[in-house]
Design an enzyme around this catalytic site. Structure first.
Site, PDB file in Angstrom:
ATOM      1  N   GLY A 125      40.977  36.615  32.180  1.00 48.42           N
ATOM      2  CA  GLY A 125      41.005  35.161  32.243  1.00 48.42           C
ATOM      3  C   GLY A 125      39.658  34.513  32.012  1.00 48.42           C
ATOM      4  CB  SER A 205      40.039  40.004  28.828  1.00 51.68           C
ATOM      5  OG  SER A 205      39.346  38.967  28.180  1.00 51.68           O
TER       6      SER A 205
END
Length: 547
Positions: A125, A205
């Site tokens: 995120g 990520s």
């Protein structure tokens, strides 16, 4: 009448005598007990448990604290709310500031003596949102033949997790939340059948970036919180010092009307501004929770709030710490997707100037000479005239994808080899989904999460081809075989699916990684000279652009 932890535990033992010291479905965690749900799949889940105190009031913008004690059994049968994110509506009903919650999935047959390997997953995120909330661990547990425990959790993001003034407001609280959750696992996971001495970090990520940061935290000191790591699309963003990021605090305080009284002349936020920020409601903070440009940039970056060098948890840039060898030496997987930049680069990028400006906005320390070199290394692959709508989309996505994701991951693989760890594995996810290909996305950022967890376990985000009878359905058991093997044995080959390629560890020559292709096909591939040259250059400028 409320049931006490002791009474429910006695009832559970009576109902499930065959399990001995049963961890299913009520667990006693010393500070409280939680009642989970036994599923017909032979897996038990505990959802929304507190691993830290609610970060409210005086605990807002502060490191996480222990949860309070409660002698009644708490309900752990439904998901909690997700942490507030940057750009989120102030009236959102799915997010909240009280969000430091953890989920555990375990085989129902497990006992406190099972000592099963633990997979601790950190969602992504961009440190500005919790992008993968409520991942369901049942698919991985089933793929492991019910031999692992799965853990996932929320951590603070945006200003709640990464605001700092370099003085009273501690930096990197979102990372400290993650470490608090790891400490919770170390203390309590035996109650769920897990082994605190066999914990494998996972993440995608920003979650993969978090893995790289836990490897270098405290100068690379091993505190026994984890024992291996599997990172999907590690992200190297712009990393500022706490003082350099002070402008973020100041502007946030100004937008919220909290600058009054901040006239001590010390250059630090005084009690008045901090008290003012803490007095605001979450809705008031959210109304002003948006990104602004880095100093020297023209437009806000995609992700402004990031970990900082605080001279406490982190003392070096990520590139520099790995270069020095100041990281925990454990078995690792680092890999990426073929087209990791397509979902980030604006699809309407039409000129080289727009491409360069986007890069400058994300990495404000890029110089003109460096941009010129990048333009040479990444010529426009599109056969179109500059100015045509979207002409430079793929050129920009190629630069951004390799600069932020692919090349940093390969660099970490190389540093593990340099410092004597041969159990360093690299991969490229090249499984082409027909719909994503038709939209020009190629094989986009972190799409392999849908295969690793199984398409039914990612809240409807999986490509259609990953579902049963789809063209890429076979890729799911293939990658799950490697992943659960690594979780169980620190080696992706020990329990890999029959007929799949042996995953050869990374080495300096040849530089090889495992390639996952459509239909579940796998093969080892050697890094081509073009990618090697581009990564060598990007690695060389990484410290100067503060990655």
């Amino acid at each position: 009448m409320k049931a006490t932890a002791a009474s429910v535990a006695l009832l559970t033992a009576a109902l499930f005598p065959s399990f001995g010291a049963c961890v299913n479905p009520v667990v006693n965690l010393t500070y409280t007990s939680y009642n989970g749900t036994h599923l017909i799949s032979g897996i038990t889940q505990w959802l929304g448990m507190r691993y830290a105190a609610p970060p409210l009031g005086d605990l807002r913008f502060q490191p996480p604290q222990d949860p309070s004690s409660n002698d009644t059994v708490q309900d752990a049968r439904k998901q909690g709310k997700v942490c507030l994110k940057t750009g989120d509506s102030p009236s959102s009903t799915t997010t909240a500031e009280d969000c430091l919650l953890i989920d555990v999935y375990a085989p129902s047959r497990a006992t406190i003596d099972s000592k099963l390997p633990v997979y601790f997953f950190i969602q992504g995120g961009g440190f500005n949102s919790n992008s993968d909330p409520h991942l369901n661990g049942t698919g991985l547990i089933e793929a492991s033949n019910h031999s692992i425990v799965f853990v996932t959790f929320n951590y603070r993001v945006g200003p709640y997790g990464f605001l700092t003034d370099g003085d009273q407001v501690t930096g990197n609280n979102g990372i400290r939340d993650q470490r608090k959750a790891l400490q919770w696992v170390k203390q309590h996971i035996t109650q769920f059948g897990g082994d605190p001495n066999h914990v494998v970090l996972g993440g995608d990520s920003a979650g993969a970036a978090s893995i790289s940061l836990h490897l270098i935290a405290n100068g690379g000191k091993d505190e026994g919180l984890f024992h291996a790591a599997a990172a999907e699309s590690v992200s190297f963003a712009t990393v500022l010092t706490a003082n350099q990021s002070r402008y973020q605090y100041d502007n946030f305080a100004i937008r919220l009307g909290c600058a009054a009284g901040n006239g001590t002349g010390t250059g630090h936020a005084n009690t008045s501004s901090l008290a003012c920020l803490r007095s605001k409601t979450a809705a008031e903070l959210q109304a002003m929770n948006y990104n602004i440009p880095f100093p020297g940039a023209a437009a806000p970056p995609l992700y402004m709030w990031n970990p900082v060098i605080d001279n406490d948890l982190f003392t070096d840039l990520t590139y520099t710490a790995f270069e020095k060898g100041n990281f925990i030496k454990v078995p690792v997987i680092f890999g990426d997707d073929t087209n990791g930049g397509t979902v980030f680069a604006p699809s309407n990028t039409s000129t080289l100037a727009e491409s360069n400006q986007f890069l400058k906005d994300q990495f404000p320390y890029l110089t003109l000479d460096q941009l010129a070199k990048l333009n040479q290394l990444y010529p426009n692959p599109s056969n179109c005239a500059s100015g045509t709508a979207g002409c430079y989309w793929r050129q920009l996505s190629n630069v951004y994808g390799e600069m932020r994701y692919m090349c940093p991951g390969l660099y970490i693989n190389s540093m593990f080899i340099r410092y004597g760890i041969n159990a360093s594995y690299a991969y490229r996810w090249n499984v082409e989904d027909p719909d994503q290909m038709a939209r020009g996305l190629g094989v986009p950022h972190t799409v392999e999460v849908s295969a690793i967890f199984g398409p039914y376990n990612v809240k409807g985000n999986a490509p259609a081809s990953y579902y049963p009878n789809g063209t890429n359905a076979e890729a799911v058991p293939v990658v799950q075989g490697y992943w659960t093997s690594f979780i169980r044995s620190f080696d992706p080959n020990s329990y890999r699916l029959s007929g799949t390629a042996e995953w050869v560890p990374w080495s300096s020559r040849p530089r090889q990684r495992l390639r996952f292709d459509a239909g579940g096909n796998t093969t080892m591939e050697t890094i081509d000279d073009g990618l090697k040259d581009r990564c060598d250059y990007l690695n060389s400028i990484g410290p100067s652009i503060r990655q």
